[in-house]
Design a protein around this motif. Structure first.
Motif, short mmCIF file in Angstrom:
data_model
loop_
_atom_site.label_atom_id
_atom_site.label_comp_id
_atom_site.label_asym_id
_atom_site.label_seq_id
_atom_site.Cartn_x
_atom_site.Cartn_y
_atom_site.Cartn_z
N PRO A 132 -5.96 11.70 -0.97
CA PRO A 132 -6.38 10.70 0.03
C PRO A 132 -7.02 9.47 -0.59
CG PRO A 132 -7.90 12.55 0.01
CD PRO A 132 -6.76 12.92 -0.90
N ARG A 133 -7.38 9.54 -1.86
CA ARG A 133 -7.99 8.39 -2.53
C ARG A 133 -6.95 7.51 -3.22
NH1 ARG A 133 -13.11 10.02 -6.01
NH2 ARG A 133 -13.25 7.73 -6.01
N ALA A 189 -8.89 -2.67 13.83
CA ALA A 189 -9.11 -1.24 13.99
C ALA A 189 -8.92 -0.79 15.44
CB ALA A 189 -10.51 -0.86 13.51
N HIS A 242 -3.89 8.27 7.88
CA HIS A 242 -5.04 8.11 6.99
C HIS A 242 -4.98 6.77 6.26
CE1 HIS A 242 -8.03 9.06 3.88
NE2 HIS A 242 -7.16 8.58 3.01
N PHE A 243 -3.82 6.43 5.72
CA PHE A 243 -3.73 5.21 4.92
C PHE A 243 -3.62 3.96 5.80
CE2 PHE A 243 -2.46 8.58 2.00
CZ PHE A 243 -3.31 8.30 0.94
N GLY A 274 -3.45 7.97 -3.12
CA GLY A 274 -2.13 7.90 -2.50
C GLY A 274 -1.04 8.47 -3.37
N PHE A 280 0.82 -1.20 0.00
CA PHE A 280 0.00 0.00 0.00
C PHE A 280 0.86 1.26 0.00
CE2 PHE A 280 -2.52 -3.31 2.13
CZ PHE A 280 -3.65 -3.31 1.33
N VAL A 315 -8.17 -2.41 9.65
CA VAL A 315 -9.61 -2.47 9.42
C VAL A 315 -10.17 -3.69 10.16
CG1 VAL A 315 -9.47 -1.29 7.21
CG2 VAL A 315 -9.23 -3.78 7.28
N ALA A 373 -5.29 3.58 8.59
CA ALA A 373 -6.69 3.32 8.98
C ALA A 373 -7.50 2.78 7.81
CB ALA A 373 -7.32 4.60 9.52
N ARG A 374 -7.21 3.26 6.61
CA ARG A 374 -7.99 2.84 5.45
C ARG A 374 -7.60 1.47 4.92
NH1 ARG A 374 -7.44 5.52 -0.44
NH2 ARG A 374 -5.78 3.95 -0.49
N ASP A 375 -6.30 1.18 4.91
CA ASP A 375 -5.82 0.01 4.19
C ASP A 375 -5.33 -1.14 5.07
OD1 ASP A 375 -6.27 1.28 1.73
OD2 ASP A 375 -4.33 2.28 1.81
#
Length: 243
Positions: free
Chosen positions: A168-169, A225, A213-214, A171, A147, A221, A216-218
């Protein structure tokens, strides 16, 4: 199964009345779990501290069985757990690594990066000396797990200069010219993240927002989390320290 190697301890969990299940991060064999008999004894409690380096010996009859683990202390970082900011940093980076990495897969660069970060936390007189290294470690972990951010060129214009933001979408990096009018929707790209070197606190806080941000997103999860709570505590302490 028989493995003898140095490992950075990532997690220690009580098992039964006296034992502990321990996860150690080795350079060549990745994360290895094991059961330590008497893990809560007076002798072993100071050894089985996350971020300590141990010489471990794992033995199991089959690869599917939880290995019996014996440990010998190589390097203790237990004293850092008595200092608020270093303790919060150790809690976070060990919890992150334990939650993110699959077992039994080698991540030599990440192992070396974690060792370097832990060394920086030990050596630095203040958080400013290691907080930038923390950001770099988080970004390295993202990259090692597939990622990684694309910070070489602007994803809009293709230019390689004046990169100041990250989408943010996607990267991908965005130049300041291409970001005009959309800055509030983008993540800041601090210069030290791309170019290396020292960083001042505003850049470090921006770097933490970027990597967070990344992560938490990638990565963190579903069940993982919950690990983010340790990061939130650390970031809040860092912000109070520089306020």
């Amino acid at each position: 199964m028989h493995l003898r190697a140095e490992a950075i301890l990532l997690a220690v969990r009580s098992h039964g009345e006296h034992g502990a299940v321990v996860r150690g991060f080795t350079r060549d064999d990745g994360v290895q779990p094991g059961y330590v008999r008497g893990g809560h004894s007076r002798r072993l409690r100071p050894v089985l501290q996350p971020a300590n380096t141990v010489l471990g010996e794992w033995r199991a009859r089959t690869g599917e069985q939880l290995a019996a683990l014996t440990v010998e202390l190589v390097h203790s970082r237990a004293a850092l757990h008595a200092e608020a900011l270093p303790a919060a940093a150790l809690d976070w980076v060990t919890a992150l690594t334990a939650a993110a990495l699959p077992e039994g897969q080698a991540y030599a660069r990440l192992h070396d990066g974690l060792g370097g970060l832990l060394g920086a936390i030990e050596a630095a007189p203040s958080a400013k000396g290691w907080a930038g290294s923390l950001v770099r470690y988080e970004l390295l972990l993202l990259a090692e797990l597939g990622f990684g951010l694309d910070l070489d060129r602007c994803v809009v214009s293709g230019v390689a200069d004046d990169l100041g933001f990250v989408s943010p979408r996607s990267g991908g990096a965005v130049s300041r010219a291409a970001a005009a009018g959309y800055e509030a929707k983008l993540l800041s790209l601090p210069a030290f993240v791309r170019d290396g070197g020292a960083a001042e606190w505003p850049a470090i806080i921006d770097g933490l927002a970027l990597s967070g941000h990344f992560l938490a997103r990638d990565i963190l999860v579903d069940r993982r989390a919950d690990t983010l709570a340790a990061r939130e505590r650390l970031v809040e302490r860092l912000k109070r320290a520089v306020a």
